[in-house]
Design an enzyme around this catalytic site. Structure first.
Site, mmCIF file in Angstrom:
data_model
loop_
_atom_site.group_PDB
_atom_site.id
_atom_site.type_symbol
_atom_site.label_atom_id
_atom_site.label_comp_id
_atom_site.label_asym_id
_atom_site.label_seq_id
_atom_site.Cartn_x
_atom_site.Cartn_y
_atom_site.Cartn_z
ATOM 1 C CD GLU A 201 47.046 29.598 42.624
ATOM 2 O OE1 GLU A 201 48.015 30.325 43.821
ATOM 3 O OE2 GLU A 201 46.830 31.405 41.958
ATOM 4 C CD GLU A 319 43.134 32.026 42.218
ATOM 5 O OE1 GLU A 319 43.530 32.873 42.737
ATOM 6 O OE2 GLU A 319 43.013 30.580 42.033
#
Ligand SMILES: *[C@@H]1O[C@H](CO)[C@@H](O)[C@H](O)[C@H]1NC(C)=O
Length: 405
Positions: A201, A319
């Protein structure tokens, strides 16, 4: 043709002294062909999970057996891909305790994760550093450089400072050239690993133009590929749109900017696989389930379309999940979210499209309560969500069989 390949690979396995016979399906590197992932000549679809805790559990003798337990439960639900951390920088039980210095016990834990994954037919996506300070991350690397005399004002110096970049490259090289103490295979030569991930991320809010991250990804991707041409590479992006395609910015969570650019970042030639993360419960806090579902539907489908039509690369929903630890939670809303992601993936894949799979956040097994975070699924509990997981695995597996003819 197919049976010749099988015979040849069996002969090679016998020559290597393998003690158990593996089917053709399970061996070989997963590669990219256009918008598909391909294994042994036919499209590969991954239904899978995240389990960031694997190396930590594996390196502690009291929890080591949780790794095969989790893989066994995953495998019995048809799951074939696991994403986990190949980092733990500084702090408590580090893998890398200072730049270039490693804790052998932790590395042997990661070796064990890889060798067990292979036994259970699970491919790994290994992430190399964290954007956040959990398990070290950008902040730890920048802290190390400060202790070494660098004057750095923000953690985003991770992406620009030459000393920090060398530390990170050295970590890439150490992990990729590691020889597994159980299997003897170098990580860079191990087909159990499906893909490397540059950073979990990435966000660079100090440069919202996206230029800083674009330059960092370009540099690190080509460095990694100079060591390892066998494996797929993905960035670790959540999927926020940036300036290269302004019309898509409307699909970002309310005016959210992270200094990333989903289109431009994924256009970098060394990037093989596109990732998207989806957390409507975190990104639209306080909004209704209907509003979050509407957002998610657009988010998932716009990214599949872009992977297909603009980027021409496969997309993995790396995710997604829903926390039970938020007021108003109900299990049926979690199932609704899983259904939405799974249906979009299957619809795309069954039409020859770019969606290649989805990994829920996160799989846990009994006795690991310290890793609970509100998103965990214990498959052994036999919830309705666990049934959805199995159904999706079956659908994707029969799709692969159909294409393989
Ligand atoms: C649930 O939320 C509370 C309050 O934010 C937090 O303290 C707790 O750790 C959370 N529980 C889990 C399992 O994540």
């Amino acid at each position: 043709m197919k049976s010749r390949v099988l015979v040849l690979s069996l002969i090679l396995l016998i020559q290597k002294g393998e003690i158990f016979v593996r089917t053709e399906d399970e061996d070989g590197f997963i590669e990219r062909e256009g918008v598909h992932l391909v294994l042994n000549g036919s499209p590969f679809y991954g239904n899978g999970f995240n389990a960031y805790w694997l190396m930590h559990a594996a390196s502690d003798p009291s929890t080591r057996n949780k790794v095969p337990t989790a893989f066994q439960e995953a495998s019995s639900h048809g799951l074939t891909v696991a994403r986990t951390w190949a980092f733990s920088d500084g702090g408590y039980r580090p893998l890398q305790f200072s730049p270039g210095s490693y804790n052998e016990q932790m590395f042997q834990g990661l070796d064990f994760v890889i060798s067990e994954a292979r036994k259970y037919g699970i491919r790994l996506v290994l992430s190399l550093v964290n954007n956040y300070e959990d398990y070290g991350g950008k902040k730890q690397y920048v802290g190390w450089a400060r202790s070494n005399g660098q004057e750095l004002s923000s953690d985003d110096a991770f992406f620009t400072n030459s000393v920090v970049k060398e530390y990170y490259k050295s970590h890439i090289k150490t992990v990729l050239t590691r020889h597994n103490y159980i299997t003897g295979v170098a990580y860079k030569d191990d087909p159990t690993i499906m893909a490397w991930e540059l950073i979990n991320e990435p966000r660079c809010t100090s440069d919202l133009s996206g230029n800083t991250l674009q330059a960092w990804i370009t540099e690190m991707a080509s460095y990694l590929k100079s060591i390892d041409e066998n494996h797929l590479l993905e960035v670790g992006l959540e999927g926020f749109y940036g300036d290269s395609y302004p019309v898509r910015k409307q699909y970002n969570p309310t005016s959210f900017q992270a200094g990333t650019d989903f289109i431009a970042n994924n256009q970098i030639p060394s990037i093989d696989l596109i990732t998207v993360h989806s957390y409507p419960d975190q990104w639209l806090p306080g909004s209704s389930n209907e509003a979050q579902t509407l957002f998610l539907n657009q988010w998932v489908n716009s990214h599949i379309e872009d992977a297909q039509n603009i980027l021409g690369k496969p997309v993995l929903f790396a995710e997604f999940g829903k926390s039970y630890n938020v007021s108003g939670y109900s299990p049926s809303e979690r199932d609704q979210l899983y259904n939405l992601v799974y249906s979009a993936v299957y619809l795309s894949a069954s039409g020859g499209g770019a969606a290649t799979g989805a990994l829920f956040w996160q799989l846990l097994t009994e006795g690991l309560d310290s890793f609970r975070d509100g998103y965990e699924i214990l498959l052994s509990e036999g919830s309705s969500t666990a049934s959805l997981v199995s159904e999706q695995s079956e659908k994707l597996s029969s799709l692969r069989k159909k294409y393989a003819g």
